[in-house]
Design a protein around this motif. Sequence first.
Motif, short mmCIF file in Angstrom:
data_model
loop_
_atom_site.label_atom_id
_atom_site.label_comp_id
_atom_site.label_asym_id
_atom_site.label_seq_id
_atom_site.Cartn_x
_atom_site.Cartn_y
_atom_site.Cartn_z
N HIS A 1 0.83 -1.21 0.00
CA HIS A 1 0.00 0.00 0.00
C HIS A 1 0.86 1.26 0.00
N GLU A 2 1.95 1.24 0.77
CA GLU A 2 2.83 2.39 0.83
C GLU A 2 3.52 2.63 -0.51
N GLU A 3 3.88 1.57 -1.16
CA GLU A 3 4.49 1.70 -2.49
C GLU A 3 3.49 2.29 -3.50
N PHE A 4 2.25 1.84 -3.41
CA PHE A 4 1.21 2.38 -4.31
C PHE A 4 0.97 3.87 -4.02
N GLU B 1 -3.61 0.68 -10.59
CA GLU B 1 -4.72 0.96 -9.68
C GLU B 1 -5.63 -0.26 -9.57
N MET B 2 -5.78 -0.98 -10.66
CA MET B 2 -6.61 -2.19 -10.63
C MET B 2 -6.03 -3.22 -9.68
N GLU B 3 -4.70 -3.41 -9.70
CA GLU B 3 -4.07 -4.37 -8.79
C GLU B 3 -4.20 -3.93 -7.34
N GLU B 4 -4.13 -2.63 -7.10
CA GLU B 4 -4.35 -2.12 -5.74
C GLU B 4 -5.80 -2.37 -5.33
N GLU C 1 -12.08 6.88 -5.71
CA GLU C 1 -13.05 7.51 -4.83
C GLU C 1 -12.56 7.57 -3.38
N THR C 2 -11.35 7.08 -3.17
CA THR C 2 -10.76 7.04 -1.83
C THR C 2 -9.56 7.97 -1.78
N GLU C 3 -9.38 8.65 -0.67
CA GLU C 3 -8.23 9.53 -0.52
C GLU C 3 -6.99 8.69 -0.20
N ILE C 4 -6.13 8.55 -1.17
CA ILE C 4 -4.91 7.75 -1.00
C ILE C 4 -3.87 8.53 -0.21
#
Length: 458
Positions: free
Chosen positions: A164-167, A279-282, A328-331
Amino acid sequence: MRLMWLVIAALLGLVTCVPIERPKEKQDVETPPEAPDTGLYYHRYLQEVINVLETDGHFREKLQAANADDIKSGKLSKELDFVSHHVRTKLDELKRQEVSRLRMLLKAKMDATLVQNVQVDHLALLKQFEHLDPQNQHTFEARDLELLIQAATKDLENYDAAHHEEFKRYEMMKEHERREYLKSLDEEKRRQEEARFEELKKKHKEHPKVNAPGSRDQLKEVWQETDGLDPNEFNPKTFFKLHDTNSDGVLDEQELEALFTKELEKVYDPRNEEDDMLEMEEERLRMREHVMKNVDLNRDRLVTLDEFLKSTQKKEFNEADGWETVDETEIYSEEELQRFEAKLAAEEAKLGQQAEQLRQQHEELQQRQVELDAQKKDLQQVMLRMEQKKSQKQSEQAPQVGPGGELKFQAQPPHAAPADQAPPAESQPGAPGGPEHAPQQNEVELLQSERHSEVDIQ
């Protein structure tokens, strides 16, 4: 391969339940599933060790009867002393190969940092790797298995968080580059590019409703579109058995993620410019975590039939709202982006300084090369003149050669008489005692000698 899943499950947290009987007819035709990729840098070593241990019947039985505490505490590692000799031999070879690989990695790292002519303490360097015993680099012992389990447990606990941090860094870099690009444009082109960007965002959001992963709506959609069954006859138990593709009695992470394909295809299409496949893999990872959080009761990253059926009885299963996608989410927050850009600027400044130093060193080396080339040219000219003088001196001292190749010698008296001084009388032709009278004098002396001999005879 069941053994591999049990060990991985134990490494990830808690172990699964008892082994599950499988129909023999399926065993004959099914291909064993591939082991899950843990993402660890020593994944291959971990997998090969487990594959070798799987060949030993005694160890396999002990593992299947063990619980998570037995595996994680090191109790199971002691069973290594009872495996067969050929298994221990294979494990020894695997460890030697892993030590060799780690040494190569260390050498490559040192070469990359330009550390030359330094005595390397391999034992001290190997201590930074926690998945084997560096004190013994030749044989695989119980301590090695214990360290391997402990290291994998610790590393895998933070694997998803690291992903997640890498994304997040990827998304911030993408936004940073977009803003920098806009700064490089004039006012008119900037407005056009911003309008285009907003249009792509709007187009990306135009997709069918995404069902919450693990909800009744989501599973019924898979039941109907993937399995080709009547949605009115949806049965959770039958659904579980259909998607337990390796028939091991659990749904692992790969089998769960396969259930989300239909939902992901609603949002992401590799042919569309506005859809980012990273983004799809995340998104896939977030869906799997959501299901594990709500369904996986014992946190072993494996969903049993009992856990699955219990999840279908929850209120959230039947009344789940739609799913919020990544966009739609605040990354990240604006403050995080600013800190990220400040860090990038500092790194770029540091790289700029290093580049300037390298440029100066390059210029100094070029100047030094010019000086060395000039010195080399001067030395070559000096050597050429020396060779010419040497060749000239040798030609002057060389004897003269006749037409036939014979050497011609010329007598050169050491003290030649002056031109106006006459030679001595005895050396003149015709003078008494001269060269022309020498034969006559010899003849007289010979006649006199013969006469004396005749007198003596008489």
